[in-house]
Design an enzyme around this catalytic site. Structure first.
Site, PDB file in Angstrom:
ATOM      1  N   CYS B  87       0.839  -1.212   0.000  1.00  0.00           N
ATOM      2  CA  CYS B  87       0.000   0.000   0.000  1.00  0.00           C
ATOM      3  C   CYS B  87       0.870   1.257   0.000  1.00  0.00           C
ATOM      4  O   CYS B  87       1.539   1.534  -0.972  1.00  0.00           O
ATOM      5  CB  CYS B  87      -0.980  -0.062   1.186  1.00  0.00           C
ATOM      6  N   HIS B 196      -3.733  -5.495   0.870  1.00  0.00           N
ATOM      7  CA  HIS B 196      -3.062  -5.764   2.146  1.00  0.00           C
ATOM      8  C   HIS B 196      -3.073  -7.258   2.475  1.00  0.00           C
ATOM      9  O   HIS B 196      -4.006  -7.735   3.124  1.00  0.00           O
ATOM     10  CB  HIS B 196      -3.784  -5.033   3.278  1.00  0.00           C
ATOM     11  N   GLU B 198      -1.418  -8.665   4.720  1.00  0.00           N
ATOM     12  CA  GLU B 198      -1.314  -8.840   6.181  1.00  0.00           C
ATOM     13  C   GLU B 198      -2.685  -8.730   6.850  1.00  0.00           C
ATOM     14  O   GLU B 198      -2.841  -9.119   8.001  1.00  0.00           O
ATOM     15  CB  GLU B 198      -0.319  -7.822   6.764  1.00  0.00           C
TER      16      GLU B 198
END
Lengths: 725, 226
Positions: B87, B196, B198
C-alpha cells in the site's frame, strides 16, 4: 458598562458576571473573562445538564473509571481494560463539515489517549437533513470525507456508527464521534496535576490562532450568520495526530508521568485548571514558553486557542528532558510551560508579569447552575392522538423494496467504504456483517463489540419511552452478535435548554435512559452534552445517542447477521405484537410522524436478553438480527444479503403493522434444524414467545407466496444513499 | 534470518506486518526506525502501509527521502535480501524509483476500503511461488491513491518480463491500468502491491490466503540460507 458589554460578548448573563465579580472580589480583566467564558461554557461546564445527569446509573463491578474523566474505563479480564467515550462536533461541522468532522475525530481520539489507552476503534453517529436537499448532501459528503481523512490517516479503524436523514437536522447536522481504546490496568492515566514544583509540559502541535472561542461558539444557537463563525472552527492535522498518539503512549510508560490531559475545547484555558482541580493544587503557566506557530500572539489568543493535536502532561520535576526527547524523536514540540504551585489558583504569567489569576474552585465547577423551567411540550398531546388511515390493500413486494431504498434504512456501504475499517487487523465483524462491529484482542480469546444507536424520531414522539428504546436498541445490537453489554457512553444532542419544552424533553430522556440502563444493569461511564442545536427556523429532534461496548468471552461464539445455510429454520423471537408508532414505514408511505410509541417492558427485555445470550453461548444461533428501523420484513431482507441466501416464509398474520411496525424486544434468528427442540424449550422455559416462520432457501425471499429475488433486494438496498449522490 | 519493518512517521500498518512476521511466522523481526541506514543484517525489509509524512504532497513523495528508504537502493543493488512495499509502502517504492510506474488518485477520487478479488499472474517469484498460476484470492484494499499508471512502453516491458504478479480479477476498484495490483522489479527482489495481504493472513479475518505471500518469502529465504 463597557465591561458588561465585553462580558455579553463572551456569552455571560448579568447574573453570571455578578458571580464572577463576587468570587474574585473585583472585576475580571479581559483575559480572565475569556478564561471564565470557556470554563463556564455549557460545553465545558455542563451547567444546564448536570442536575439531570447525576440521575444516571454509574456503578458496576467492571467500572474502573466512571464519568468525570476524559473517558470511562471498564475492566475486562487478565488486567485488560477498555476506555471509551463519545463526543459531539455538531456546530463546527454545520459550518465547515470537512474540518469540523475531522477535528471531532481527532478530539475524541485524544480523550482516549489521555487515559493511557491505545485507540483501537472509531464509530460515528450522524444526522443530516433529507438527502433531496442540496445543502444536506454537501454537509453529508463533507462530514464523511472529513471523518475518513482523519481516521484513515491515524490508522484507527472506523468500524461502526449510524446515520439518519430528517428535515429537523437540515440547519444543524449532528456529528457524534466515539472512540474505543485498550489498555492494561496498570497503564491507566488520569488528568491530574499533583506535587508542588512538578512541571507542566505542553506537547504536540504548536499553538496558533485557530479555533479561538470554539467552546463558547458550541454553546449558543446556530443563527443565520454562522458563516462568520468559520474562524471558530479548528483545522486538524491527522499526521500530527498520529505522531501524538505514538509519542504520548511512549511517554506514558515513564514512571515520572503524573497526569495526562488533552487540549480540546477551551485549549489552555480549560485543560490545566481541570487537572489542578482534580489534584487540589494550583498551577502557574507562562505564555511566553508556549511554542507558537503565529507571530505576536497575545496572552488572550494563546490561552484561548483551540489548535489541535496538543496534550498537556504533569511530570515530576527533573524529568523534563526525558519527555521532551520522546516528543522530539517523533518530530513534535514539547516545552515546559508551567508548574504546580501551593496557592489554589490558575495563574497566567507573561514572563514575570501576572496577567490573570483565578481561584481554581471558582473557575472549574463554579459556574452557577442556571434556573431553567420545564414544561411538557404542547405538540406531544396532539401528536400521540394523530391517526393514519392505511390503504386497504398493499403490495408487499413494492412496499419492501421502497423501504429498502429509504436513506434511513438502506445500505451504508457508500459511507463505510470510505473508512478504513480493517487496519490494525482486529476487526472480526466488519460493517454490514453484523448488528455490531466486533474486534478481537491480540493475545486474548475474548472480543469487544461496539455500537451506537439512537432513533430520535422515537424520542420526539415520546421522550421517555424513545430514550429507553435507544438504550435497548444498543443492547440488542450487542446481544445479536453474542456479546454481553457492559457499559454506556451517551451523547445528548438537544436544542436550546432555556426553552422549557426543550428542557422537559431532556429531563424525560435522561429518566428513560436511566430506567433502561438500571433495569439491565449497564453503567454510564462517560458522555457528552451538546445543546443549542437549533436555528431561527427549526429545532432538532431531541437526540440521545447511546454508544455501548459489549464483551464476549470467547470470540468463536460470535454470531453473524446473515443467513448461513439453506434449510436452517427462521424464527421471530420476543414480543410478537405491537404498533406502528414512529416507524419509517409511516414516514415513507404516509409522510406521517405520529401515533403512540409502544412502551418497553423492561422485565421482559431482561429475560429476552438473557435467553438470547444463553443461546449464543451454547452456539445454537446460526445468525441473529435485531428488529428495528423498518420492522420485521426489512430485518429479514437484511439477513438475506450478506451471503445471498433467501427464505421461504409463512407468517401467521400478514398486516402492514406486523410486517413494518418497529416495536422493540424482537429478534430474528436462524438455527440448524437439529437444534429446533433445544431452542424451543429454552425459549419456552424462559417465557419468551416465538414464531417459527420457515426455512432459509437459496434464491428468493418468499413471504406467503410473494416472491422477491435477492438481486432486486440488493439493488434496492444498495441504492438507498447512492441514488442521491 | 531476520526481517525489518520500517517505521516511517505516519506508518500505520507497521504493527500489522510485524504481527504476521513475528507472531504468525515466528520470524525474527525488528521495527526499524526511519533514521536508521544500516540494513545489512536484514534478509527482508517491509515498507508498511500508512500515510508516511501525512502523504500531504503526494503519497510517498516525502518518504522517499527518509534515511532508511535512501539506504534501500544499495541494499537492492547488493542483492542482500527482499524488499516488500504494501500500500503506502508500494507508493514509497515507486516514488523512490525502486519499482517502475506511479500510483495516482483512485478514479472516483475517494478512499476505498473493501475486500477485492485478485488473480496471481505470475507464481514464479519468491513472493508468489506458493500460489498456483491464475489462482484467485480475496484481500482487503484501503487506499485513496492506488491507480497504477505507466507509459505504454513501460507497461509492455512489465508484461514481457512478467513483472506484474497480481491483478484485480473482477472489479477494478481504482482504475489501475491493465488491472495492475502488484508488480516486482526485473530481478524479482522488490515487490509492491496495493492490497493488504497482512489483513487476510488469519482465518479469523477471512480466508487467511494473504499469509501465503509471506510464507513464500520465508521459504525462499530458507532456501538461500539453508
Amino acid at each position: 458598562m463597557a465591561k458588561l458589554a465585553v462580558a455579553a460578548q463572551h456569552g455571560f448573563s448579568d447574573r453570571e458576571y455578578e458571580a464572577i465579580c463576587q468570587a474574585l472580589g473585583r472585576e475580571p480583566n479581559e483575559l480572565e473573562l475569556g478564561l471564565f467564558s470557556l470554563n463556564w461554557s455549557e460545553h465545558c461546564s455542563y451547567k444546564s445538564s448536570k442536575r439531570f445527569l447525576r440521575r444516571l446509573p454509574t456503578v458496576g463491578k467492571r467500572v474502573l473509571q466512571g464519568p468525570g474523566e476524559n473517558a470511562g474505563v471498564l475492566e475486562l479480564e487478565n488486567g485488560w481494560c477498555v476506555a471509551f467515550k463519545v463526543e459531539s462536533h455538531n456546530h463546527p461541522s454545520a459550518v465547515e463539515p470537512f474540518n469540523g468532522a475531522a477535528t471531532g475525530v481527532g478530539g475524541i481520539v485524544r480523550d482516549i489517549l489521555s487515559m493511557g489507552a491505545r485507540p483501537v476503534a472509531l464509530l460515528d453517529s450522524l444526522r443530516f437533513g433529507e438527502l433531496s436537499d442540496g445543502k444536506s448532501r454537501r454537509l453529508f459528503e463533507g462530514v464523511v470525507s472529513g471523518i475518513a481523512h482523519y481516521g484513515n490517516c491515524l490508522g484507527v479503524p472506523t468500524v461502526g456508527g449510524e446515520v439518519y436523514f430528517e428535515d429537523t437536522y437540515s440547519d444543524n447536522c449532528l456529528v457524534n464521534a466515539m472512540c474505543v481504546g485498550l489498555l492494561k490496568k496498570h497503564e491507566l492515566k488520569k488528568a491530574i496535576a499533583l506535587g508542588l514544583g512538578n512541571k507542566l509540559i505542553l506537547a504536540g502541535a504548536s499553538t496558533g490562532r485557530d479555533g479561538i472561542h470554539g467552546a463558547t461558539f458550541a454553546s449558543e444557537d446556530l443563527l443565520g450568520d454562522s458563516e462568520e463563525k468559520r474562524p471558530n472552527v479548528q483545522v486538524g492535522d491527522p499526521f500530527v495526530g498520529k505522531l501524538l498518539i505514538e509519542a504520548t503512549l511512549e511517554a506514558a510508560k515513564l514512571p515520572e508521568l503524573i497526569g495526562l490531559q488533552d487540549l480540546g475545547a477551551g485549549g489552555l484555558s480549560t485543560a490545566p485548571p481541570e487537572m489542578a482541580a482534580r489534584g487540589d493544587v494550583g498551577l502557574a503557566i507562562d505564555v511566553t514558553k508556549v511554542p507558537l506557530r503565529a507571530t505576536s500572539m497575545s496572552p488572550y489568543e494563546i490561552m484561548l486557542s483551540e489548535s489541535q493535536e496538543r496534550m498537556v502532561l504533569c511530570i515530576k520535576a527533573g524529568s523534563e528532558q526525558k519527555f521532551i526527547d520522546i516528543y522530539r524523536k517523533w518530530g513534535l514540540e514539547a516545552a515546559v510551560i508551567g508548574a504546580v504551585i501551593p496557592e489554589c489558583v490558575y495563574r497566567i504569567q507573561q514572563g514575570k508579569k501576572i496577567v490573570a489569576e483565578i481561584p481554581i474552585p471558582i473557575l472549574v465547577g463554579g459556574s452557577p447552575e442556571p434556573e431553567l423551567d420545564t414544561r411538557q411540550p404542547r405538540y406531544l398531546g396532539s401528536i400521540s392522538q394523530k391517526r393514519v388511515t392505511l390503504a386497504k390493500t398493499f403490495d408487499l413486494r413494492e412496499r419492501l423494496l421502497s423501504l429498502l431504498r429509504s436513506p434511513n434504512i438502506g445500505s451504508r456501504r457508500w459511507i463505510y467504504q470510505q473508512y478504513d475499517h480493517s487496519v490494525q487487523t482486529n476487526t472480526v465483524i466488519n460493517p454490514g456483517e453484523g448488528d455490531a462491529a466486533m474486534l478481537r484482542v491480540k493475545g486474548g480469546k475474548f472480543a469487544l463489540a461496539v455500537t451506537m444507536d439512537g432513533n430520535a424520531r422515537h424520542v420526539y414522539l415520546d421522550p421517555y419511552e424513545g430514550s429507553k428504546r435507544a438504550v435497548c436498541e444498543a443492547v440488542h445490537n450487542l446481544v445479536a452478535v453474542g456479546a454481553e453489554p457492559i457499559g454506556i457512553t451517551d451523547n445528548l444532542n438537544w436544542a436550546n435548554p432555556t426553552d422549557p419544552e426543550v428542557y422537559w424533553t431532556f429531563e424525560q430522556a435522561i429518566a428513560g435512559m436511566s430506567a433502561a440502563a438500571s433495569a439491565l444493569g449497564i453503567p454510564f461511564v462517560s458522555g457528552n452534552v451538546s445543546l443549542y442545536n437549533q436555528s431561527e427556523a427549526r429545532k432538532i429532534y431531541p437526540t440521545p445517542v447511546v454508544g455501548m461496548v459489549g464483551y464476549l468471552k470467547d470470540l468463536d461464539k460470535r454470531v453473524p447477521m446473515g443467513f448461513q445455510k439453506p434449510g436452517d429454520l427462521v424464527y421471530v423471537v420476543g414480543k410478537l405484537d405491537g404498533n406502528f408508532g414512529g416507524s419509517e414505514f409511516l414516514k415513507v408511505f404516509y409522510n406521517f410522524v405520529g401515533g403512540e410509541l409502544e412502551p418497553i417492558d423492561l422485565n421482559f427485555e431482561k429475560r429476552l436478553i438473557e435467553a438470547m445470550l444463553s443461546l449464543a453461548d451454547q452456539k445454537l444461533l446460526r445468525s441473529t438480527h435485531d428488529v428495528s428501523d423498518g420492522g420485521l420484513l426489512v430485518a429479514i431482507a437484511e439477513m438475506t444479503l450478506p451471503k445471498g441466501l433467501g427464505a421461504e416464509l409463512r407468517l401467521q398474520l400478514l398486516t402492514e403493522e406486523k410486517l413494518f411496525g418497529e416495536w422493540p424486544s424482537r429478534f430474528v434468528v436462524s438455527v440448524s434444524p437439529k437444534d429446533k427442540n433445544k431452542i424451543e424449550s429454552l425459549l419456552g422455559n424462559a417465557g419468551i414467545s416465538f414464531e417459527s416462520i420457515g426455512p432459509v432457501e437459496r434464491t428468493t425471499l418468499n413471504v406467503n407466496g410473494a416472491a422477491i429475488s435477492l438481486a432486486e433486494l440488493k439493488t434496492a438496498y444498495e441504492s438507498a444513499l447512492t441514488r442521491f449522490l | 534470518m531476520k526481517a525489518a519493518v520500517i517505521v516511517l512517521p505516519g506508518s500505520n500498518c507497521d504493527m500489522d506486518a510485524y504481527h504476521v512476521l513475528k507472531d504468525l511466522l515466528q520470524l525474527e523481526t525488528e521495527l526499524l526506525w526511519h533514521r536508521e541506514t544500516d540494513l545489512s543484517k536484514f534478509d527482508l525489509i517491509v515498507v508498511p502501509g500508512g500515510f508516511a509524512y501525512g502523504d500531504y504532497l503526494r503519497a510517498g513523495a516525502i518518504a522517499r527521502f527518509a534515511p532508511a528508504v535512501q539506504a534501500l537502493p544499495d541494499y537492492i543493488e547488493a542483492k542482500r535480501g527482499f524488499v516488500l512495499g504494501i500500500c503506502n509502502g508500494f507508493q514509497v517504492l515507486t516514488e523512490a524509483g525502486l519499482l517502475p510506474g506511479a500510483l495516482a488518485r483512485n478514479i472516483d477520487r475517494k478512499f476505498i476500503c473493501k475486500s477485492v478479488t485478485l488473480r496471481i499472474e505470475n507464481a514464479d517469484s519468491p513472493f508468489t511461488h506458493l500460489f498456483k498460476p491464475g489462482e484467485t484470492l480475496e484481500l482487503p484494499i484501503a487506499h485513496a491513491e492506488g491507480r497504477y499508471f505507466d507509459t505504454p512502453a513501460q507497461l509492455e516491458k512489465l508484461e514481457k518480463n512478467k513483472q506484474i504478479f497480481l491483478t484485480y480479477a473482477e472489479e477494478n476498484p481504482n482504475g489501475s491500468v491493465n488491472n495492475i495490483a502488484g508488480i516486482m522489479n526485473e530481478s524479482k527482489t522488490v515487490f509492491g502491491l496495493m492490497p493488504h495481504p497482512e489483513r487476510n493472513s488469519e482465518t479469523l479475518l477471512g480466508s487467511g490466503a494473504g499469509l501465503k505471500f509471506f510464507q513464500s518469502l520465508v521459504y525462499s529465504l530458507e532456501a538461500v540460507h539453508g
